[in-house]
Design an enzyme around this catalytic site. Structure first.
Site, mmCIF file in Angstrom:
data_model
loop_
_atom_site.group_PDB
_atom_site.id
_atom_site.type_symbol
_atom_site.label_atom_id
_atom_site.label_comp_id
_atom_site.label_asym_id
_atom_site.label_seq_id
_atom_site.Cartn_x
_atom_site.Cartn_y
_atom_site.Cartn_z
ATOM 1 N NE ARG A 78 -3.442 -0.310 2.619
ATOM 2 C CZ ARG A 78 -3.576 -1.087 3.707
ATOM 3 N NH1 ARG A 78 -3.029 -0.737 4.848
ATOM 4 N NH2 ARG A 78 -4.247 -2.215 3.633
ATOM 5 N NE ARG A 148 -1.887 1.168 9.692
ATOM 6 C CZ ARG A 148 -2.385 -0.061 9.594
ATOM 7 N NH1 ARG A 148 -3.371 -0.320 8.752
ATOM 8 N NH2 ARG A 148 -1.891 -1.039 10.325
ATOM 9 C CE LYS A 212 -6.398 -0.864 12.257
ATOM 10 N NZ LYS A 212 -6.887 -1.743 11.178
ATOM 11 C CE LYS A 214 -6.963 2.471 9.656
ATOM 12 N NZ LYS A 214 -8.099 1.643 9.150
ATOM 13 C CB CYS A 433 -12.979 -4.853 2.565
ATOM 14 S SG CYS A 433 -13.571 -6.512 2.984
ATOM 15 C CB CYS A 439 -8.165 -10.301 3.114
ATOM 16 S SG CYS A 439 -8.135 -9.738 4.835
ATOM 17 C CB CYS A 478 -13.320 -10.107 8.787
ATOM 18 S SG CYS A 478 -12.132 -8.743 8.891
ATOM 19 C CB CYS A 482 -10.752 -2.742 5.777
ATOM 20 S SG CYS A 482 -9.456 -3.535 6.752
#
Length: 568
Positions: A78, A148, A212, A214, A433, A439, A478, A482
């Protein structure tokens, strides 16, 4: 694992970071190992900080197991593209790299307003990273326990305010980049740092963040970046002349949860107050430092900023942020969000240039029969004098088209199937997603399934006379979130093969969570449920009432403004 000074009982990742020599680990040794297409287990965590994940093709995993072969390992990378802006030179390089160095030959736009490659074999990782770096891009901190890609409203320069907020998103991204030279040494052959003590992280420290982080920047009334899905958001506030005065600062948003675990939940960002624009970088760093210092390093499922805010309380989090900046928040300034989707078609900016937003199904850029999307964007990039802007909803804007070039660009879009097909509002406001087959976390299909499911919804909507009604619909394989499913008016979250939890009741503006309506349902029950709900909506809705507001008013689900009241 080497000796560490960390206490016992922390999450495994904390010890990995501690022993990584500032994210170097044994990545170079893993790359050199030609006996496997994989990298070492510990390195799979560290490579995330460099922007890529190891994956395998789950469609053929069992077949390879029977053949006594290891999984077909490949990597997803990414890029870091603050605000989603790409020059045409960059796009042409991005496109060629997909052809030359990936198995799939495609690109995919993500919900973090950037692009990613899938199907990268291990020997191609380094040349791929070097390729994007040659045109001024990188993948530093695109993943991992760091800040990110910073998102920003994709309103394509139709006001001075939007341009300035975009510039702040780029400044924030640069300010919060990790300072370790590991990325440059491993991938760009920079001379190695002789003394690791000289390679310390002045902001992150040796252990980086607990999870993470964001950030998004938004300009009301458009909430296309879903500020409530971010750990930290800056909401632009203009003065009477339309110039940027500062930002309302919101913290503690996030989408991830775990099925059946009441200790995990999505959450909406809470506003700390207003800051002047010149203090933006100081507050961005300070909020991240509060999360660094107070975030949960024992249980990664409860390590995001949303849980830190809920544990400390908003007032304490605000106090700790002010302590680190030496500046007090001012009172929140009024604002309103009215929509969270993209605005398609041509928009004219204040500079008299035009901007064309194109829908890309699930963000996938690949040539299809009768619709050579990838070729079309490449050919347009050869003649376009402006730039491409990736949106947080997986679409793309051909930005800054001069009046005299507008007809040519539109003609090329029609030639390559990028424009002309009439798409329903349900399709235009959808997000999926990646999920299967790449994934590792996916429990069910998403990208390959949602568009076909929406086509069936369109038939039902037409039957009930509501085919022109926009609705935000999202699907994920899931509950990690995302695709920001818990901010959708209708959402499906994978529970198992062909089975989904169905959620209803967000507001179409990104300011309310949805709630589970049905658990573990397959397509037959989904379609019958949608048929019933659409029928009632068509007959009983109030003037101007969105679908999410309708299902809340009628009591199908409760309105949820605090994730602790969310039921997964």
């Amino acid at each position: 694992m080497s000796k560490t000074t960390l206490p016992d009982g922390l999450a495994v990742n904390e010890y990995l970071k501690d022993n990584s020599n500032y994210l170097r680990g044994t990545i170079e040794e893993s790359l050199a190992d030609q006996t496997t297409g994989a990298v070492a287990d510990d390195d799979t965590q560290l490579t995330k900080f460099h922007g890529f994940y190891m994956q395998d093709d789950r469609d053929i995993r069992e077949e390879r197991r029977k053949q006594k072969l290891e999984p077909k390992h490949s990597f997803m990378l990414r890029a870091r593209v603050p605000g989603g802006v790409s020059t045409m030179e960059q796009w042409l390089a991005i496109d060629k790299i997909a052809d030359d160095l990936t198995d799939y030959g495609s690109l995919r736009l993500t919900t973090r307003q950037t692009f990613q490659y899938h199907g990268i074999l291990k020997p191609n990782i380094k040349p791929l990273i070097q390729g994007i770096c040659k045109v001024g891009l990188d993948s530093i901190a695109a993943c991992g326990d760091v800040n990110r890609n910073v998102m920003c409203n994709t309103n394509p320069v139709d006001s001075r305010l939007h341009q300035e907020t975009y510039e702040w998103s780029a400044k924030i991204s640069e300010h919060l980049l990790p300072k370790t030279r590991a990325y440059y040494e491993i991938w760009l052959d920079e001379e190695k740092v002789a003394d690791s003590e000289a390679d310390q992280e002045p902001v992150y420290g040796k252990w980086y963040l607990p999870r993470k982080f964001k950030i998004a920047v938004a300009v009301p009334p458009h909430n296309d970046v879903d500020i409530s899905a971010n750990d930290l958001s800056f909401i632009a506030i203009a003065d009477a002349d339309g110039n940027l005065e500062g930002f309302n600062v919101a913290v503690g948003g996030g989408m991830g949860s775990t099925h059946g675990d009441v200790e995990t939940y999505p959450q909406l960002a809470r506003i700390l107050g207003f800051i002047k624009k010149e203090d933006t970088l100081a507050f961005a760093e300070a909020v991240m430092l509060v999360q660094r210092d107070f975030g949960n390093r024992i249980n990664r499922k409860n390590a995001r900023t949303k849980y830190t805010v809920d544990t400390l309380g908003v007032d304490k989090f605000r106090e700790e942020t002010e302590k680190r900046t030496g500046i007090k928040f001012e009172d929140e300034r009024p604002f309103e969000f009215t929509q969270q989707g993209d605005r398609f078609g041509w928009i004219k900016g204040i500079d008299n240039n035009w901007h064309l937003t194109l829908f890309l199904e699930a963000g996938r850029i690949i040539d299809k029969p009768g619709q050579p999307i990838k070729t079309g964007l490449r050919e347009i990039a050869k003649v376009h004098k402006g730039e491409y802007r990736m949106t947080a909803n997986q679409n793309i804007i051909i930005a800054n088209v001069a009046e005299e070039d507008k007809a040519e660009i539109e003609g090329m879009c029609r030639k390559y199937g990028l424009l002309g097909e009439v798409l329903s509002p349900l399709m235009l406001d959808s997000i999926a997603c990646v999920a299967l087959p790449t994934c590792a976390l996916a429990m069910a299909e998403s990208e390959r399934y949602l568009p076909r499911l929406i086509e069936k919804f369109d038939v039902i909507a037409e039957k009930h006379g509501i085919a022109d009604q926009p609705m935000v619909i999202r699907m994920t394989g899931c509950p990690n979130g995302c695709g920001r499913p818990f901010l959708a008016e209708i959402a499906f979250v994978g529970k198992g093969p062909g089975k989904y939890n169905m959620y209803l009741g967000a507001d179409g503006r990104g300011t309310r969570l949805n709630q589970m309506y049905k658990e573990n349902v397959g397509e037959e029950e989904i379609l019958s449920t949608i048929d019933s709900l659409f029928e009632q909506y068509s007959k009983e809705r109030e003037s101007g009432e969105g679908f999410g507001d309708f299902v809340v008013r009628k009591g199908f689900v409760n309105a949820v403004y605090d994730g602790r009241e969310f039921h997964a």
